[in-house]
Design a protein around this motif. Structure first.
Motif, short mmCIF file in Angstrom:
data_model
loop_
_atom_site.label_atom_id
_atom_site.label_comp_id
_atom_site.label_asym_id
_atom_site.label_seq_id
_atom_site.Cartn_x
_atom_site.Cartn_y
_atom_site.Cartn_z
N MET A 1 36.42 53.94 27.18
CA MET A 1 37.28 53.94 28.66
C MET A 1 37.30 52.25 28.93
O MET A 1 36.71 51.64 28.98
N ARG A 2 38.65 52.20 29.49
CA ARG A 2 39.05 50.84 29.70
C ARG A 2 38.40 50.31 30.98
O ARG A 2 38.43 51.10 32.08
N ARG A 3 37.86 49.12 31.20
CA ARG A 3 37.38 48.66 32.01
C ARG A 3 37.69 47.38 32.85
O ARG A 3 38.37 46.60 31.97
N SER A 4 37.84 47.14 34.21
CA SER A 4 38.48 45.84 34.56
C SER A 4 37.37 44.61 34.29
O SER A 4 36.30 45.17 34.20
N PRO A 5 37.94 43.59 34.17
CA PRO A 5 37.05 42.34 33.93
C PRO A 5 36.05 42.20 35.26
O PRO A 5 35.93 40.76 35.72
N VAL A 6 35.22 42.90 35.80
CA VAL A 6 34.33 42.57 36.92
C VAL A 6 33.24 42.12 36.07
O VAL A 6 32.53 42.76 35.28
N THR A 7 32.65 41.00 36.76
CA THR A 7 31.60 40.07 35.97
C THR A 7 30.20 40.78 35.87
O THR A 7 29.42 40.58 35.28
N LYS A 8 29.93 41.49 37.05
CA LYS A 8 28.78 42.12 37.24
C LYS A 8 28.74 43.51 37.57
O LYS A 8 29.60 43.99 38.64
N ARG A 9 27.98 44.28 36.92
CA ARG A 9 27.93 45.80 37.06
C ARG A 9 26.67 46.18 37.54
O ARG A 9 25.65 45.56 37.29
N ARG A 10 26.79 47.34 38.23
CA ARG A 10 25.52 47.77 38.60
C ARG A 10 25.41 49.32 38.59
O ARG A 10 25.79 50.14 39.30
N SER A 11 25.05 49.63 37.20
CA SER A 11 25.21 51.19 37.04
C SER A 11 24.36 52.16 37.99
O SER A 11 23.19 51.65 38.30
N GLY A 106 45.22 46.55 44.00
CA GLY A 106 44.29 47.47 43.97
C GLY A 106 42.94 46.49 43.87
O GLY A 106 43.11 45.52 43.28
N LEU A 107 41.79 47.04 44.23
CA LEU A 107 40.51 46.20 43.84
C LEU A 107 39.53 47.10 43.15
O LEU A 107 39.41 48.32 43.28
N LEU A 108 39.15 46.65 42.10
CA LEU A 108 38.03 47.31 41.08
C LEU A 108 36.57 46.38 41.33
O LEU A 108 36.66 45.28 40.97
N GLY A 109 35.62 47.06 41.91
CA GLY A 109 34.33 46.41 42.15
C GLY A 109 33.19 47.38 42.04
O GLY A 109 33.32 48.47 42.06
N VAL A 112 29.62 44.02 44.67
CA VAL A 112 29.45 42.74 44.47
C VAL A 112 30.60 41.90 44.08
O VAL A 112 31.19 41.03 45.11
N ASP A 113 31.11 42.00 43.06
CA ASP A 113 32.17 41.74 42.49
C ASP A 113 33.27 42.58 42.53
O ASP A 113 33.30 43.65 42.14
N PHE A 175 38.30 36.14 43.86
CA PHE A 175 37.99 36.81 45.08
C PHE A 175 36.57 36.54 45.39
O PHE A 175 35.46 36.55 44.41
N ASP A 176 36.31 35.94 46.77
CA ASP A 176 34.99 35.91 47.20
C ASP A 176 34.68 36.61 48.56
O ASP A 176 35.26 36.33 49.54
N LEU A 177 34.09 37.66 48.49
CA LEU A 177 33.65 38.74 49.51
C LEU A 177 33.09 37.88 50.53
O LEU A 177 33.54 38.10 51.78
N ASN A 178 32.12 37.13 50.57
CA ASN A 178 31.55 36.49 51.61
C ASN A 178 32.49 35.37 52.30
O ASN A 178 32.37 35.36 53.55
N ALA A 179 33.25 34.72 51.38
CA ALA A 179 34.07 33.94 52.05
C ALA A 179 35.11 34.67 52.93
O ALA A 179 35.36 33.95 53.86
N GLY A 180 35.56 35.71 52.46
CA GLY A 180 36.69 36.46 53.40
C GLY A 180 36.04 37.08 54.53
O GLY A 180 36.83 37.05 55.56
N LEU A 181 34.61 37.08 54.84
CA LEU A 181 34.08 37.56 55.95
C LEU A 181 33.64 36.50 56.93
O LEU A 181 33.39 36.60 57.92
#
Length: 326
Positions: A1-11, A106-109, A112-113, A175-181
């Motif tokens: 299955m193809r995944r986007s290059p999100v650097t940190k995963r939380r299964s 679109g956002l894939l996350g 966290v990332d 993209f920086d979530l904390n910076a966005g807020l």
């Protein structure tokens, strides 16, 4: 299955609410082409008018393979739309207004990332804007004989008009979530270029390119106002709805750290590149330029709790999106 290059995963650990976790800040410009869709899918999305609270996401790339592959557990698919109606960009001592812009991604996350997926064609749609004073303001007066001749020709109102359009020059990154807020921290990295249209400059006069873009890193100058709405699959607002939109609004964004490269393609075979560069002082170093985006507004939407739709959350989002089209 193809995944986007999100650097940190939380299964198994997409915490709490998907959209509430991603309240991403306004980014008003910049995006690049995504993987190609079929002609039918692309045309349907480009023409879509969506019902109710789906309306901001009429170009969300819900049919991109990476979005469809999101399982809602390790990775969730969301839609983001951002806009600014006005602003200014200053290059050296020349200031040009910005017009209405609309960025959709679109956002894939994983909570966290987040990685961006751009719509087919480009994530940004920007209104062209007439440069105040036209060519006379952009390049005149001048003591350079060739420019003096151009200035004389530009006195004709038809030849004087210059239209500037911001275009994407690469894919958004960082993209920086904390910076966005928050305030004062770069939210995203946006590579762009500016096209200058004028009968004397031609239609391929650019400042910046894919190889050498203007790289913007906008940050909020004040705390944005945060809002949340819950709604059902048809876009109608309902308490406890399975979908939700996070809205961020009311804060200007500024970047005064970017450099501006030389112009290219101006005039016949680029014969006026040097003239544009001379008058605008290009290349212009970091610290000599600035961008201000007035009252940027962003809406991020999707399933309030993506993990409830495992293993096909991305496909379910696409199905609801298409059902909301009218």
């Amino acid at each position: 299955m193809r995944r986007s290059p999100v650097t940190k995963r939380r299964s198994g650990r997409l915490l709490g609410s998907g959209v509430a976790a991603v309240a991403l800040a306004a980014t008003a410009i910049g995006a690049a082409p995504a993987a190609a869709d079929t002609d039918d899918t692309r045309d349907a999305r480009a023409a879509a008018s969506l019902a109710g609270h789906w309306a901001p996401f009429d170009r969300c790339p819900v049919d991109d393979p990476a979005m469809l592959a999101a399982d809602g557990d390790e990775l969730a698919a969301l839609c983001m739309a951002s806009s600014s109606e006005s602003g200014t960009m200053t290059i050296g001592e020349k200031t040009v207004p910005t017009a209405g812009t609309n960025l959709q991604l679109g956002l894939l996350g994983d909570g966290v990332d987040y990685a961006a997926v751009s719509p087919e064609g480009a994530g940004i749609q920007a209104e062209p804007v007439a440069v105040p004073g036209g060519l006379l303001n952009l390049m005149c007066p001048s003591e350079i004989p060739v420019l003096t001749s151009l200035c004389e020709k530009a006195a004709d109102s038809t030849l004087n008009r210059v239209v500037a359009t911001v275009e994407p020059a690469g894919t958004p990154t960082d993209f920086d979530l904390n910076a966005g807020l928050g305030v004062g921290q770069p939210i995203v990295t946006l590579p762009v270029k500016i096209r200058l249209d004028n009968p004397l400059l031609g239609g391929r006069c650019y400042i910046g390119s894919e190889a050498d873009p203007i790289v913007l890193r906008p940050a909020h100058t004040s705390q944005p106002t945060l809002g949340l709405v819950r709604y059902g699959p048809d876009g109608t607002e309902v308490a406890g709805g399975e979908l939700s939109n996070i809205g961020l609004s009311g804060a200007d964004q500024v970047d005064d750290s970017f450099a501006v490269p030389e112009a290219d393609g101006c005039g016949f075979l680029g014969t006026l590149d040097w003239a544009v560069n001379a008058q605008l002082g290009l290349p212009s170093p970091e610290g000599a330029n600035s961008l201000v985006l007035d009252a940027a507004s962003t809406t991020t939407g999707g399933f309030y709790t993506p993990a409830q739709y495992t293993p096909d959350q991305g496909q379910r989002l696409a199905d609801y999106w298409h059902a909301a089209a009218r």
